[in-house]
Scaffold this active site. Structure first.
Site, PDB file in Angstrom:
ATOM      1  N   ARG A 100      67.236   7.024 -56.822  1.00  0.00           N
ATOM      2  CA  ARG A 100      68.413   6.311 -56.028  1.00  0.00           C
ATOM      3  C   ARG A 100      69.620   6.775 -56.796  1.00  0.00           C
ATOM      4  NH1 ARG A 100      66.135   0.147 -55.975  1.00  0.00           N
ATOM      5  NH2 ARG A 100      64.861   0.432 -54.347  1.00  0.00           N
ATOM      6  N   CYS A 144      67.038  -4.376 -52.964  1.00  0.00           N
ATOM      7  CA  CYS A 144      67.269  -5.390 -51.839  1.00  0.00           C
ATOM      8  C   CYS A 144      68.616  -6.310 -52.344  1.00  0.00           C
ATOM      9  CB  CYS A 144      65.842  -6.347 -52.183  1.00  0.00           C
ATOM     10  SG  CYS A 144      65.257  -6.687 -53.536  1.00  0.00           S
ATOM     11  N   GLN A 171      66.600 -14.939 -56.198  1.00  0.00           N
ATOM     12  CA  GLN A 171      65.568 -14.060 -55.618  1.00  0.00           C
ATOM     13  C   GLN A 171      64.180 -14.437 -55.273  1.00  0.00           C
ATOM     14  OE1 GLN A 171      67.701 -10.448 -57.963  1.00  0.00           O
ATOM     15  NE2 GLN A 171      66.030  -9.733 -57.050  1.00  0.00           N
ATOM     16  N   GLY A 175      60.266 -10.268 -53.108  1.00  0.00           N
ATOM     17  CA  GLY A 175      61.024  -8.974 -53.847  1.00  0.00           C
ATOM     18  C   GLY A 175      60.207  -8.415 -54.782  1.00  0.00           C
ATOM     19  N   HIS A 259      66.612 -13.560 -50.230  1.00  0.00           N
ATOM     20  CA  HIS A 259      67.335 -13.653 -51.492  1.00  0.00           C
ATOM     21  C   HIS A 259      68.597 -14.117 -51.015  1.00  0.00           C
ATOM     22  CE1 HIS A 259      64.433 -10.912 -53.309  1.00  0.00           C
ATOM     23  NE2 HIS A 259      65.065 -10.029 -53.582  1.00  0.00           N
TER      24      HIS A 259
END
Ligand code: NAP
Length: 363
Positions: A100, A144, A171, A175, A259
């Site tokens: 990422r 997320c 969360q 997840g 979440h």
């Protein structure tokens, strides 16, 4: 019009939602998605049985888009199969966190930075650590908790410039994947039947009837967890604000899906809660739930979203929009979304839809 051939790698919590979102999407698909995982088997989703094939470098022939929903790291799906998928001519959209933050990798939330996808046009290459140099046909899907936060921040940033963000997350266990869901189910069942919680496999401490401020995350620099640093770094990259001060506490709660985040934003110009509510009501992908309501006994309160409201739904829900009584530049938001849909599978499919809309992949 040519129909798209797509594959999904990984059929855990996110992969299953990915298949469901593909069935519901407007993408012109030629056929059922090809589903790959570590082990071949049949899987049933919403009463429909699908065939899962063993992932293999030769499996990507003829694919236009490959969605990765496998685990990360050396033995993870993207490290093993991103290259063969890209070399077969597919665009890869990866839910994993491996690449990422790599320079040249677009990290995209379509409501926020869709133009970053333009890098996929042309003949550029990108260096993916552990994979090597590949043609630039790779897009990363953010974490997320980052996705739902930036969807809420962007319209406020456009209107009044965000100067600082302080957030706490609540969360859901999904997840952390399907094993974490099973762990919560198992612990809750055992405890309600008078037994000990059993062996801890995903979370280092009991998650049923508890709240974990570290969950299964790694503690890193300055005492923050890797999940907290992901929210900082990814938000800065997506919003093109490399120095935006953001500080986060990530917390795992015993909720299956959805979440929630309490987000404090400090803005360059004062913004009233009413103005913010109007801006967010008109923003793409957001539903505001923040209405004055009276209970039968005359008590008044304002409605607000919960994870149960968001589970299985597409929007990012925002409520509890209120000013800081001591700072006219400060605003609180309560932001809730389905971590498996907008937080993962749906956002990946919206990226694909944007890629098709822009003609980057011809359908
Ligand atoms: N859960 C969330 O809310 C969320 C949100 C955003 C991003 N993500 C990311 O999305 C990815 C998937 O997460 P998840 O929660 O769905 O995990 P999960 O429930 O643990 O499922 C992982 C899936 O990946 C497959 N897999 C793992 N390594 C593979 C490999 N080398 N080759 C092929 N398949 C492989 C597994 O195959 P088998 O079934 O055969 O074992 C399994 O189906 C992760 O990168 C995660 O960080 C998750």
């Amino acid at each position: 019009m040519i129909a798209l051939r797509v594959a999904v790698v990984g059929i855990g919590a996110v992969g299953r939602e990915m298949v469901r979102c593909l069935w519901q999407s407007s993408l012109p698909l030629s056929d059922e998605p090809l589903v790959l995982a570590r082990t071949a088997r049949e899987v049933t989703i919403d009463g429909k049985t699908i065939q899962v094939h063993e992932a293999h470098p030769d499996a990507f022939k003829g694919m236009d888009i490959v969605f990765f929903a496998g685990t990360e790291g050396e033995k993870g799906a993207a490290r093993q199969f991103a290259r063969p998928a890209i070399e077969e001519g597919a665009i890869v959209i990866d839910n994993g966190s491996d690449f990422r933050m790599v320079d040249g990798v677009p990290l995209v939330v379509p409501e926020v930075n869709p133009d970053d996808l333009e890098v996929l046009r042309g003949n550029g290459t990108v260096e993916l650590p552990g994979v090597g140099e590949v043609p630039q046909r790779y897009v990363a899907n953010p974490n997320c908790s980052t996705i739902q936060m930036v969807v809420a921040l962007k319209p406020l940033h456009d209107a009044a410039k965000v100067k600082r963000v302080i957030a706490s997350t609540y969360q859901a266990v999904s997840g952390a994947g399907s094993a974490a869901v099973e762990e919560l189910e198992m612990q809750a069942h055992r405890i309600l039947h008078g037994q000990d919680p059993g062996e801890f496999k995903v979370h280092p401490l009991q998650i049923a009837f508890n709240v974990l401020a570290g969950a299964n995350w790694r503690f890193e620099e300055a005492g923050y967890t890797n999940e907290e640093w992901k929210m900082v770094r990814e938000t800065r990259k997506i919003m093109h604000e490399p120095d935006l001060p953001i500080t986060v506490t990530c917390v795992r709660v015993p909720v299956f899906t959805g979440h929630a985040e309490a987000i404090y934003v400090e803005l360059e110009r004062p913004l009233s809660a009413d103005e913010a509510r109007e801006i967010l009501r008109n923003a793409k992908g957001i539903v505001v739930i923040d209405e004055p309501t009276q209970l039968p006994d005359g008590t008044s309160y304002r409605t607000y979203p919960t994870p149960l409201d968001a589970a299985g739904k597409d929007p990012v829900y925002v409520g509890r929009i209120r000013n800081d009584p001591f700072n006219p530049h400060g605003l609180w938001l309560w932001v809730v979304a389905d971590n498996l849909r907008k937080g993962a599978a749906l956002n990946a499919i919206q990226i694909a839809e944007e890629i098709v809309r822009r003609g980057i992949v011809k359908a």
